[in-house]
Design a protein around this motif. Structure first.
Motif, PDB file in Angstrom:
ATOM      1  N   LEU A   3       0.754  -1.194  -0.031  1.00 32.21           N
ATOM      2  CA  LEU A   3      -0.082   0.010   0.042  1.00 32.21           C
ATOM      3  C   LEU A   3       0.988   1.115  -0.104  1.00 32.21           C
ATOM      4  O   LEU A   3       1.826   1.332   0.839  1.00 32.21           O
ATOM      5  CB  LEU A   3      -1.037   0.058   1.247  1.00 32.21           C
ATOM      6  N   PRO A   5       1.687   5.377   0.418  1.00 32.87           N
ATOM      7  CA  PRO A   5       0.836   6.507   0.925  1.00 32.87           C
ATOM      8  C   PRO A   5       0.254   7.375  -0.089  1.00 32.87           C
ATOM      9  O   PRO A   5       0.632   7.615  -0.961  1.00 32.87           O
ATOM     10  CB  PRO A   5       2.051   7.190   1.723  1.00 32.87           C
ATOM     11  N   TYR A  37      -1.561   2.233   7.650  1.00 32.95           N
ATOM     12  CA  TYR A  37      -1.537   1.260   6.149  1.00 32.95           C
ATOM     13  C   TYR A  37      -1.022   0.004   6.770  1.00 32.95           C
ATOM     14  O   TYR A  37      -0.039  -0.327   7.367  1.00 32.95           O
ATOM     15  CB  TYR A  37      -0.414   2.076   5.280  1.00 32.95           C
ATOM     16  N   ASP A  39      -1.213  -3.983   5.110  1.00 33.71           N
ATOM     17  CA  ASP A  39      -1.514  -4.803   4.001  1.00 33.71           C
ATOM     18  C   ASP A  39      -1.655  -6.216   4.287  1.00 33.71           C
ATOM     19  O   ASP A  39      -1.738  -6.921   3.454  1.00 33.71           O
ATOM     20  CB  ASP A  39      -0.270  -4.879   3.084  1.00 33.71           C
ATOM     21  N   SER A  71      -6.604  -6.337   5.624  1.00 33.24           N
ATOM     22  CA  SER A  71      -5.970  -5.167   5.151  1.00 33.24           C
ATOM     23  C   SER A  71      -6.809  -3.872   5.197  1.00 33.24           C
ATOM     24  O   SER A  71      -7.958  -3.697   5.094  1.00 33.24           O
ATOM     25  CB  SER A  71      -5.540  -5.439   3.704  1.00 33.24           C
ATOM     26  N   ILE A  73      -6.347   0.916   5.262  1.00 35.85           N
ATOM     27  CA  ILE A  73      -6.206   2.260   5.380  1.00 35.85           C
ATOM     28  C   ILE A  73      -6.961   2.985   6.400  1.00 35.85           C
ATOM     29  O   ILE A  73      -8.342   3.122   5.978  1.00 35.85           O
ATOM     30  CB  ILE A  73      -5.890   2.883   4.145  1.00 35.85           C
ATOM     31  N   TYR A 121      -9.471   1.958   2.448  1.00 36.86           N
ATOM     32  CA  TYR A 121      -9.158   0.871   1.853  1.00 36.86           C
ATOM     33  C   TYR A 121      -9.597  -0.101   2.961  1.00 36.86           C
ATOM     34  O   TYR A 121      -9.286  -0.087   4.064  1.00 36.86           O
ATOM     35  CB  TYR A 121      -7.641   0.789   1.754  1.00 36.86           C
TER      36      TYR A 121
END
Length: 315
Positions: A3, A5, A37, A39, A71, A73, A121
């Protein structure tokens, strides 16, 4: 880390909070914007400027411990409390640390709280094109709140929330449309911020230059003993090109070889000292522990004598 930024969505500043059933209000936290973040394997905490702050906040690196997503964000604000309210000065004690030993000590000495207000996300899919109301529902489903990590609550009555912020001396409020998508790298009026601020008349005690033109003012006020105290520098605001041209023309006539401030300004290199005869009106967020203005913004020429620029003034 798969991921990458992104630049977070920013609100625009307004003078009145928007009204209507399609708007909600939230506390504007006086902290550091922070995106998490994850992943599925690696965790990164990145601030608004794209700087990695994972090491500075180790207590928030166990994402599966507070989030059910495989996962994700997350977008939020890292804050620290002092005197019963969020303090930018306190959270910067954490954010500025670089040595591992100092960071470990600060986890308990300067507790950080992560206030989460959005999600970009989730489980392999971007959700930025979904309405805010849906993103908030998703947050409620996946977050596992605890005392150091909380979702930011919605308030329907923005005016009432702003009144409470005034009473408590907090930073202000953010209003958001419930149907707003998340515009990565964007800044528009679907999100607005209404900030508390202070107004002050300040005299110009120095200037700095860029390319031959004044680009910042070194400002001061007089205390009860008549000492001229440096309170900060300002280079942004409502001044137009002609105002900067005017101060550039006036500065040489007021130049003095002696620093007019009783204390030492933080910005000295390249400064020209001036006799404090000109005054401006400045708006700022709060006083720092060092006695300077935080986020000063020039509002315009004050139209008052320098002698009126006193520390005890009420504007």
């Amino acid at each position: 880390m798969e991921l990458k930024p992104v630049v977070p969505f920013e609100p625009v500043r307004v003078h009145e909070a928007p009204q209507g059933e399609d708007w909600i209000a939230q506390v504007k936290w006086d902290g550091v914007r922070m995106l998490t973040y994850f992943d599925g394997k690696e965790v990164k905490l990145i601030n608004r400027k794209g700087n990695d702050r994972t090491r500075q906040y180790p207590e928030f690196t166990d994402v599966p411990g507070f989030c059910r997503a495989d996962s994700v964000i997350l977008d939020g604000e890292m804050i620290a409390i002092s005197g019963g309210k969020p303090s930018f000065h306190e959270v910067m004690k954490r954010d500025s640390l670089r040595r591992d030993q100092e960071i470990r000590s600060a986890v308990s000495r300067v507790p950080a709280i992560y206030m989460i207000f959005d999600i970009l996300y989730c489980n392999g899919d971007w959700v930025t094109d979904r309405p805010l109301a849906e993103r908030q529902e998703l947050l409620r489903d996946i977050l596992i709140p605890h005392e150091r990590l909380q979702p930011v609550p919605n308030v329907a009555d923005a005016d009432r929330l702003f009144t409470v912020m005034k009473q408590q001396g907090w930073e202000g409020i953010v209003s958001k449309r419930l149907n707003s998508t998340y515009a990565i790298g964007g800044k528009d009026a679907r999100w607005t911020k209404l900030k508390l601020a202070h107004d002050l008349y300040a005299a110009i005690g120095g200037v700095t230059y860029r390319d031959g033109r004044v680009n910042a003012l070194l400002l001061g006020v007089y205390d009860d003993e008549g000492r001229f105290l440096y309170i900060g520098h300002a280079g942004t605001g409502k001044w137009k090109v002609e105002d900067w041209k005017k101060i550039t023309e006036l500065a040489p006539r007021l130049r003095t070889g002696t620093r007019p401030f009783a204390n030492t300004p933080e910005r000295i290199k390249g400064a020209d000292w001036l006799k404090p005869q000109l005054a401006v009106k400045v708006q700022f967020l709060e006083w720092t522990p060092g006695g300077t203005m935080r986020h000063p913004v020039i509002q315009g020429w004050a139209g008052v004598p320098a002698e009126a620029c006193v520390l005890s003034q009420q504007v």
